[in-house]
Scaffold this active site. Structure first.
Site, PDB file in Angstrom:
ATOM      1  N   ALA A 164       0.967  -1.167  -0.026  1.00  0.00           N
ATOM      2  CA  ALA A 164       0.028   0.138  -0.039  1.00  0.00           C
ATOM      3  C   ALA A 164       0.856   1.112  -0.230  1.00  0.00           C
ATOM      4  CB  ALA A 164      -0.867   0.065   1.079  1.00  0.00           C
ATOM      5  N   ILE A 203       4.687  -1.262   3.390  1.00  0.00           N
ATOM      6  CA  ILE A 203       4.240  -0.051   2.951  1.00  0.00           C
ATOM      7  C   ILE A 203       5.265   0.669   1.788  1.00  0.00           C
ATOM      8  CG2 ILE A 203       4.440   2.369   3.906  1.00  0.00           C
ATOM      9  CD1 ILE A 203       2.467   0.440   5.139  1.00  0.00           C
ATOM     10  N   LYS A 204       4.789   0.934   0.676  1.00  0.00           N
ATOM     11  CA  LYS A 204       5.375   1.261  -0.355  1.00  0.00           C
ATOM     12  C   LYS A 204       5.787   2.674  -0.341  1.00  0.00           C
ATOM     13  CE  LYS A 204       4.946  -0.145  -5.171  1.00  0.00           C
ATOM     14  NZ  LYS A 204       3.937  -0.305  -6.286  1.00  0.00           N
ATOM     15  N   VAL A 205       6.980   3.019  -0.330  1.00  0.00           N
ATOM     16  CA  VAL A 205       7.506   4.506  -0.107  1.00  0.00           C
ATOM     17  C   VAL A 205       8.516   4.891  -1.120  1.00  0.00           C
ATOM     18  CG1 VAL A 205       9.231   5.637   1.339  1.00  0.00           C
ATOM     19  CG2 VAL A 205       7.755   3.588   2.156  1.00  0.00           C
TER      20      VAL A 205
END
Ligand code: G3P
Length: 214
Positions: free
Chosen positions: A56, A82-84
């Site tokens: 996400a 967590i897509k950063v």
């Protein structure tokens, strides 16, 4: 090699999950927007379909803002990754999140230098974009070479950050990702379906069907 599906479409995830070979899901703001739903609803639904990492993406901002947003998603399910974005703030956020054992996927990676920054920050995954790099360079090997180089660089120092071959446009990219030693390929539904096909398989099946009738 792990196969993730690169989509936010629930029907595509549902159908591919029945094949038993999908290990995770990646989404991004464009894929979520295409579905016309909100990110939280989509990722909640996906957790019921696939038991594996589900990416996400947080909105680009300060490290503090991204960490705050990330905590909200991570609370939904332990599989949430967590897509950063690949920025200094993203690197700072990745470092903080890795300290909380929250999985991260640093995205929009186009160079070995960027991949090393993500690995140093303790990223779980790094996502080099094959298709967009090929498009930008007008070649069909730039993405492949980037994956090969990141593999060598990570192995030189024993970085455990897993490489996700992303922005996959066709089955040749999947082959290149495998040959380059990518840990994961995140593959659009359309390409996953193409992967089962070969004209000689189709022809062979017809020959066997005809023979069986006799
Ligand atoms: O999920 C990120 C990546 O796979 C996007 O692909 O086709 O928009 O370059 P694409």
């Amino acid at each position: 090699m792990l196969f993730f599906i690169d989509t936010a479409n629930i029907e595509e995830i549902r159908e591919s999950s029945t094949w038993g070979i999908i290990d995770g899901v990646t989404t991004n703001p464009s894929l979520i927007a295409k579905e016309g739903k909100n990110l939280v609803d989509v990722i909640k639904e996906i957790t019921g379909l696939i038991d594996g990492p589900i990416s996400a993406e947080v909105q680009e901002g300060s490290a503090e803002q991204m960490v705050e947003e990330a905590f909200g998603y991570a609370r939904i399910h332990p599989n949430i990754t967590i897509k950063v974005p690949m920025t200094f703030e993203g690197i700072k956020a990745t470092k903080v999140l890795s300290g909380y054992n929250i999985k991260t996927n640093v995205t929009l990676v186009f160079s070995v230098a960027q991949a090393l920054m993500a690995a140093k920050a303790g990223a779980t995954f790094v996502s080099p974009f094959m298709g967009r790099l090929d498009d930008a360079t007008g070649t069909d090997t730039a993405g492949y070479e980037l994956l090969e180089d990141i593999r060598v660089a990570f192995d030189n120092f024993g970085y455990e950050t897993m490489i996700i071959a992303a922005s996959i446009r066709h089955t040749e990219h999947v082959k290149q990702a495998a040959l380059a030693g990518s840990d994961v390929a995140t593959i659009p539904f359309k390409v996953l379906k193409q992967m089962i096909e070969h004209p000689l398989t189709t022809k062979g099946l017809q020959i066997f069907r005809d023979a069986a009738k006799k």
